[in-house]
Design an enzyme around this catalytic site. Structure first.
Site, short mmCIF file in Angstrom:
data_model
loop_
_atom_site.label_atom_id
_atom_site.label_comp_id
_atom_site.label_asym_id
_atom_site.label_seq_id
_atom_site.Cartn_x
_atom_site.Cartn_y
_atom_site.Cartn_z
N PHE A 107 -1.40 16.33 3.99
CA PHE A 107 -1.69 15.65 2.72
C PHE A 107 -0.43 15.68 1.87
CE2 PHE A 107 -3.44 14.64 -1.36
CZ PHE A 107 -4.37 13.68 -1.04
N ASP B 123 -4.11 5.92 6.10
CA ASP B 123 -4.60 7.18 6.65
C ASP B 123 -5.63 6.83 7.74
OD1 ASP B 123 -5.05 9.98 6.66
OD2 ASP B 123 -6.61 9.84 5.15
N ARG C 27 1.81 12.10 -9.32
CA ARG C 27 2.25 10.72 -9.05
C ARG C 27 3.68 10.48 -9.53
NH1 ARG C 27 -2.28 7.67 -7.54
NH2 ARG C 27 -4.22 8.18 -8.61
N GLU D 223 0.84 -1.21 0.00
CA GLU D 223 0.00 0.00 0.00
C GLU D 223 0.87 1.25 0.00
OE1 GLU D 223 -2.65 1.69 -0.19
OE2 GLU D 223 -4.24 1.05 1.15
N ASP D 224 0.39 2.32 -0.57
CA ASP D 224 1.14 3.57 -0.53
C ASP D 224 1.07 4.23 0.85
OD1 ASP D 224 -1.57 4.16 -0.74
OD2 ASP D 224 -1.37 5.59 -2.38
P1 IMP Z 1 -7.56 5.37 4.22
O1 IMP Z 1 -8.60 4.38 3.79
O2 IMP Z 1 -8.16 6.58 4.87
O3 IMP Z 1 -6.47 4.76 5.08
O4 IMP Z 1 -6.88 5.98 2.96
C1 IMP Z 1 -6.30 5.22 2.03
C2 IMP Z 1 -6.14 5.95 0.71
O5 IMP Z 1 -6.39 7.37 0.75
C3 IMP Z 1 -4.71 5.80 0.30
O6 IMP Z 1 -4.47 4.55 -0.32
C4 IMP Z 1 -4.53 6.99 -0.61
O7 IMP Z 1 -4.97 6.66 -1.91
C5 IMP Z 1 -5.45 8.05 -0.04
N1 IMP Z 1 -4.67 8.99 0.79
C6 IMP Z 1 -4.70 9.12 2.13
N2 IMP Z 1 -3.87 10.10 2.54
C7 IMP Z 1 -3.28 10.57 1.43
C8 IMP Z 1 -2.28 11.59 1.21
O8 IMP Z 1 -1.75 12.26 2.12
N3 IMP Z 1 -1.93 11.79 -0.08
C9 IMP Z 1 -2.46 11.10 -1.13
N4 IMP Z 1 -3.38 10.14 -0.95
C10 IMP Z 1 -3.78 9.88 0.32
#
Ligand code: IMP
Length: 177
Positions: A153, A104, A166, A100-101
């Site tokens: 962010f 959050d 990206r 995963e990248d």
């Molecule tokens: P989560 O489900 O809230 O944990 O978020 C997961 C997805 O939100 C990640 O896989 C990203 O695609 C996107 N995301 C969350 N924070 C960031 C950020 O700081 N920059 C870019 N994408 C983010």
């Protein structure tokens, strides 16, 4: 022209590459013997991390891709996760690592771990390049974390804002021009 820019560099390309070497070693250490590691990359943000990570690994490995959407608009997610693209192959009996990248709120990863665990892999672990623990809404297990960052962010190195940025080889905080 978008008023948004990648303003402050948080992690340089060198920082990222150095940490990826360590992560590759940790993952291989946790899969001893001649086991095959199956890496599941979460699109789109995880593609660059996967590409660099596997080039640092010597173990036998295979890759597959999965895509989710959190109905995200702007820089906050709505909390609903859905599957946009499923895997091409089955996971039963395999040693799986989710790549995963960023984690959050944790909702995407929780959803993915649930659906992949139901497919009976032998082991299921998770590697994420970035983690924002302050934002966590669910207590999700992450085995390998590249960097823990504060609640900002970020873009670059696969991560986007509105599909932009990206391509940056580093990770920067999104700012306004
Ligand atoms: P989560 O489900 O809230 O944990 O978020 C997961 C997805 O939100 C990640 O896989 C990203 O695609 C996107 N995301 C969350 N924070 C960031 C950020 O700081 N920059 C870019 N994408 C983010």
């Amino acid at each position: 022209m978008s008023p948004f820019i990648a303003s402050t560099i948080l992690l340089t390309a060198e920082d990222i590459q150095r940490r990826i070497v360590e992560l590759a070693r940790e993952i291989e250490r946790d899969h001893p013997g001649d086991v095959e590691i199956h890496l599941v990359c979460v699109l789109k943000g995880g593609f660059m991390f996967l590409a660099d990570l596997i080039r640092r690994m010597q173990a036998r490995l295979t890759i597959d891709f999965i895509a989710t959407s959190s109905y995200a608009k702007g820089t906050t997610s709505s909390g609903e996760v859905r599957l946009l693209k499923d895997l091409d192959t089955a996971l039963e009996g395999r040693h799986v690592v989710i790549v995963e990248d960023i984690v959050d709120t944790g909702l995407t990863l929780m959803y993915l771990q649930d659906i992949l665990r139901a497919r009976a892999p032998r082991t299921l672990r998770t590697a994420c390049l970035l983690s924002k623990p302050e934002r966590r809404q669910v207590d999700v297990m992450i085995d390998y974390i590249g960097f823990t960052i504060e609640d900002k962010f970020v873009v670059g190195y696969g991560l986007d804002f509105d599909q932009q940025f990206r391509n940056l080889p580093y990770i920067a905080i999104l700012g306004e021009s």
